[in-house]
Design a protein around this motif. Sequence first.
Motif, PDB file in Angstrom:
ATOM      1  N   VAL A  95      -4.116  19.076 -18.800  1.00 21.13           N
ATOM      2  CA  VAL A  95      -5.881  18.534 -18.642  1.00 21.13           C
ATOM      3  C   VAL A  95      -5.140  17.173 -19.043  1.00 21.13           C
ATOM      4  CG1 VAL A  95      -7.119  17.842 -21.254  1.00 21.13           C
ATOM      5  CG2 VAL A  95      -6.167  20.444 -20.391  1.00 21.13           C
ATOM      6  N   TYR A  96      -3.653  17.347 -19.270  1.00 12.49           N
ATOM      7  CA  TYR A  96      -3.150  15.512 -19.223  1.00 12.49           C
ATOM      8  C   TYR A  96      -3.259  15.051 -17.935  1.00 12.49           C
ATOM      9  CZ  TYR A  96       0.481  11.641 -20.113  1.00 12.49           C
ATOM     10  OH  TYR A  96       0.461  10.488 -19.529  1.00 12.49           O
ATOM     11  N   GLU A  97      -2.165  15.510 -16.963  1.00  9.01           N
ATOM     12  CA  GLU A  97      -2.411  15.748 -15.605  1.00  9.01           C
ATOM     13  C   GLU A  97      -3.515  15.038 -14.622  1.00  9.01           C
ATOM     14  OE1 GLU A  97      -0.146  14.135 -13.481  1.00  9.01           O
ATOM     15  OE2 GLU A  97       1.227  14.509 -15.447  1.00  9.01           O
ATOM     16  N   ASN A  98      -4.773  15.782 -15.103  1.00 10.09           N
ATOM     17  CA  ASN A  98      -5.775  16.012 -14.686  1.00 10.09           C
ATOM     18  C   ASN A  98      -7.021  14.573 -14.915  1.00 10.09           C
ATOM     19  OD1 ASN A  98      -7.906  18.040 -13.091  1.00 10.09           O
ATOM     20  ND2 ASN A  98      -6.784  19.270 -15.081  1.00 10.09           N
ATOM     21  N   ILE A  99      -6.123  13.837 -16.015  1.00  8.34           N
ATOM     22  CA  ILE A  99      -6.956  12.576 -16.474  1.00  8.34           C
ATOM     23  C   ILE A  99      -6.313  11.378 -16.311  1.00  8.34           C
ATOM     24  CG2 ILE A  99      -7.528  11.469 -18.916  1.00  8.34           C
ATOM     25  CD1 ILE A  99      -7.953  14.197 -19.925  1.00  8.34           C
ATOM     26  N   ALA A 100      -5.013  11.925 -16.238  1.00 11.28           N
ATOM     27  CA  ALA A 100      -3.973  10.865 -15.713  1.00 11.28           C
ATOM     28  C   ALA A 100      -4.165  10.402 -14.027  1.00 11.28           C
ATOM     29  CB  ALA A 100      -2.756  11.167 -16.127  1.00 11.28           C
ATOM     30  N   ILE A 101      -5.008  11.407 -13.477  1.00 13.01           N
ATOM     31  CA  ILE A 101      -4.386  11.071 -11.896  1.00 13.01           C
ATOM     32  C   ILE A 101      -5.553   9.643 -11.606  1.00 13.01           C
ATOM     33  CG2 ILE A 101      -5.756  12.160  -9.325  1.00 13.01           C
ATOM     34  CD1 ILE A 101      -4.958  14.746 -11.051  1.00 13.01           C
ATOM     35  N   LYS A 109       1.044   1.755 -15.267  1.00 12.97           N
ATOM     36  CA  LYS A 109       2.302   2.330 -15.600  1.00 12.97           C
ATOM     37  C   LYS A 109       2.237   3.573 -16.541  1.00 12.97           C
ATOM     38  CE  LYS A 109       4.694  -1.723 -14.328  1.00 12.97           C
ATOM     39  NZ  LYS A 109       4.141  -2.779 -13.851  1.00 12.97           N
ATOM     40  N   ASP A 110       3.595   4.541 -16.280  1.00 11.62           N
ATOM     41  CA  ASP A 110       3.448   5.450 -17.550  1.00 11.62           C
ATOM     42  C   ASP A 110       3.065   5.097 -18.900  1.00 11.62           C
ATOM     43  OD1 ASP A 110       3.614   7.178 -15.159  1.00 11.62           O
ATOM     44  OD2 ASP A 110       6.442   7.218 -15.674  1.00 11.62           O
ATOM     45  N   LYS A 111       3.491   3.708 -19.354  1.00  8.62           N
ATOM     46  CA  LYS A 111       3.814   3.880 -21.152  1.00  8.62           C
ATOM     47  C   LYS A 111       1.600   3.608 -21.264  1.00  8.62           C
ATOM     48  CE  LYS A 111       4.559   0.536 -24.543  1.00  8.62           C
ATOM     49  NZ  LYS A 111       3.440  -0.351 -24.574  1.00  8.62           N
ATOM     50  N   GLU A 112       1.553   2.747 -20.357  1.00 11.08           N
ATOM     51  CA  GLU A 112      -0.492   3.042 -19.976  1.00 11.08           C
ATOM     52  C   GLU A 112      -0.801   3.818 -19.958  1.00 11.08           C
ATOM     53  OE1 GLU A 112      -1.689  -0.994 -19.689  1.00 11.08           O
ATOM     54  OE2 GLU A 112      -4.118  -0.670 -20.349  1.00 11.08           O
ATOM     55  N   ILE A 113      -0.931   4.204 -19.002  1.00  6.08           N
ATOM     56  CA  ILE A 113      -1.435   6.147 -18.539  1.00  6.08           C
ATOM     57  C   ILE A 113      -0.924   6.725 -20.240  1.00  6.08           C
ATOM     58  CG2 ILE A 113      -1.198   8.376 -18.046  1.00  6.08           C
ATOM     59  CD1 ILE A 113       0.167   6.541 -14.840  1.00  6.08           C
ATOM     60  N   GLU A 115      -0.835   6.012 -22.926  1.00  4.50           N
ATOM     61  CA  GLU A 115      -1.812   5.192 -24.342  1.00  4.50           C
ATOM     62  C   GLU A 115      -3.255   5.385 -23.943  1.00  4.50           C
ATOM     63  OE1 GLU A 115      -0.687   1.536 -24.453  1.00  4.50           O
ATOM     64  OE2 GLU A 115       0.986   2.064 -25.788  1.00  4.50           O
ATOM     65  N   ARG A 116      -3.414   5.483 -23.018  1.00  2.00           N
ATOM     66  CA  ARG A 116      -5.340   5.907 -22.186  1.00  2.00           C
ATOM     67  C   ARG A 116      -5.883   7.237 -22.185  1.00  2.00           C
ATOM     68  NH1 ARG A 116      -8.125   1.475 -18.517  1.00  2.00           N
ATOM     69  NH2 ARG A 116      -7.113  -0.604 -18.422  1.00  2.00           N
ATOM     70  N   VAL A 117      -4.697   7.606 -21.911  1.00  2.00           N
ATOM     71  CA  VAL A 117      -4.697   9.481 -21.695  1.00  2.00           C
ATOM     72  C   VAL A 117      -4.985   9.989 -23.092  1.00  2.00           C
ATOM     73  CG1 VAL A 117      -4.665  11.626 -20.848  1.00  2.00           C
ATOM     74  CG2 VAL A 117      -4.405   9.356 -19.108  1.00  2.00           C
ATOM     75  N   TYR A 118      -3.931   9.366 -24.354  1.00  2.00           N
ATOM     76  CA  TYR A 118      -4.150  10.421 -25.054  1.00  2.00           C
ATOM     77  C   TYR A 118      -5.577   9.930 -25.973  1.00  2.00           C
ATOM     78  CZ  TYR A 118       0.206  12.774 -25.012  1.00  2.00           C
ATOM     79  OH  TYR A 118       1.146  13.459 -24.402  1.00  2.00           O
ATOM     80  N   ASP A 119      -5.762   8.466 -25.369  1.00  2.00           N
ATOM     81  CA  ASP A 119      -6.877   7.705 -26.616  1.00  2.00           C
ATOM     82  C   ASP A 119      -7.556   8.743 -25.932  1.00  2.00           C
ATOM     83  OD1 ASP A 119      -4.999   5.856 -28.204  1.00  2.00           O
ATOM     84  OD2 ASP A 119      -6.012   4.372 -26.877  1.00  2.00           O
TER      85      ASP A 119
END
Length: 220
Positions: A95-101, A109-113, A115-119
């Motif tokens: 699920v995480y990767e589906n949203i991060a793509i 950047k990974d850190k911002e990804i 934060e945004r995905v978890y939000d």
Amino acid sequence: MIKFNNVTKIYENITALRNVSFSIEKGEFVYITGPSGAGKTTLLKLIYLAEKPDSGDISIAGWDFNALKEKAVPYLRRNIGVVFQDFKLLNNKTVYENIAIALRIRGFKDKEIKERVYDALKLVNLRHKSDNYPPTLSGGEQQRATIARAIVGEPTILIADEPTGNLDADNTAGIMKIFKEIHAKGTTVLFATHNRNLFRHTGMRVLRLDSGNLVADEIG
Ligand SMILES: Nc1ncnc2c1ncn2[C@@H]1O[C@H](COP(=O)(O)OP(=O)(O)O)[C@@H](O)[C@H]1O
Ligand SMILES: [Mg+2]
């Protein structure tokens, strides 16, 4: 925010939309309704640039589609999140990767990804399922994941095409609540459904299509 002026779309010999004109302001929540084959999906496809009109003018956020250069299309699309009836999640990614793509493609950047995905996952109440694979989720959970995917890039417009079409009443209510929260944050929402129970007595704006004609612009 979204303007259609005399828009016609013809597929071979079927006129899917005929001289359709309307205007939607920033921050509105608008239902698109009408029976199967009325032209709802076609109207949404024109907005997210999956189809081109045969005649008429469309503009979104001040971008005139007739004058749009091919290069500008990906930038315009970033302003638009889309949710479909069938979930279209990648089953071999979490699920995480589906949203991060989408964010990875855009070079975040990974850190911002993270934060945004978890939000986004929190907003749809799926934070606890971030490491799951889509086939292990219920239908309602999968649809919530696609909503998270649609909003993670913070689009100004969210388009939904029958997003509750495959869901039972409880899951439908949960999905509607999430769309209302997203709308409350200022997102313009277009929500296509043939199910009038979703907008009846809501006081919300409804555009009604029938055989490609816009037959009503009314309050539900
Ligand atoms: N790619 C296509 N090729 C040919 N006809 C199509 C295509 N997409 C939609 N149509 C036709 O256009 C009309 C409107 O379809 P659609 O926009 O999908 O309506 P709705 O979403 O309201 O059910 C229907 O008659 C449909 O069969
Ligand atoms: Mg449709």
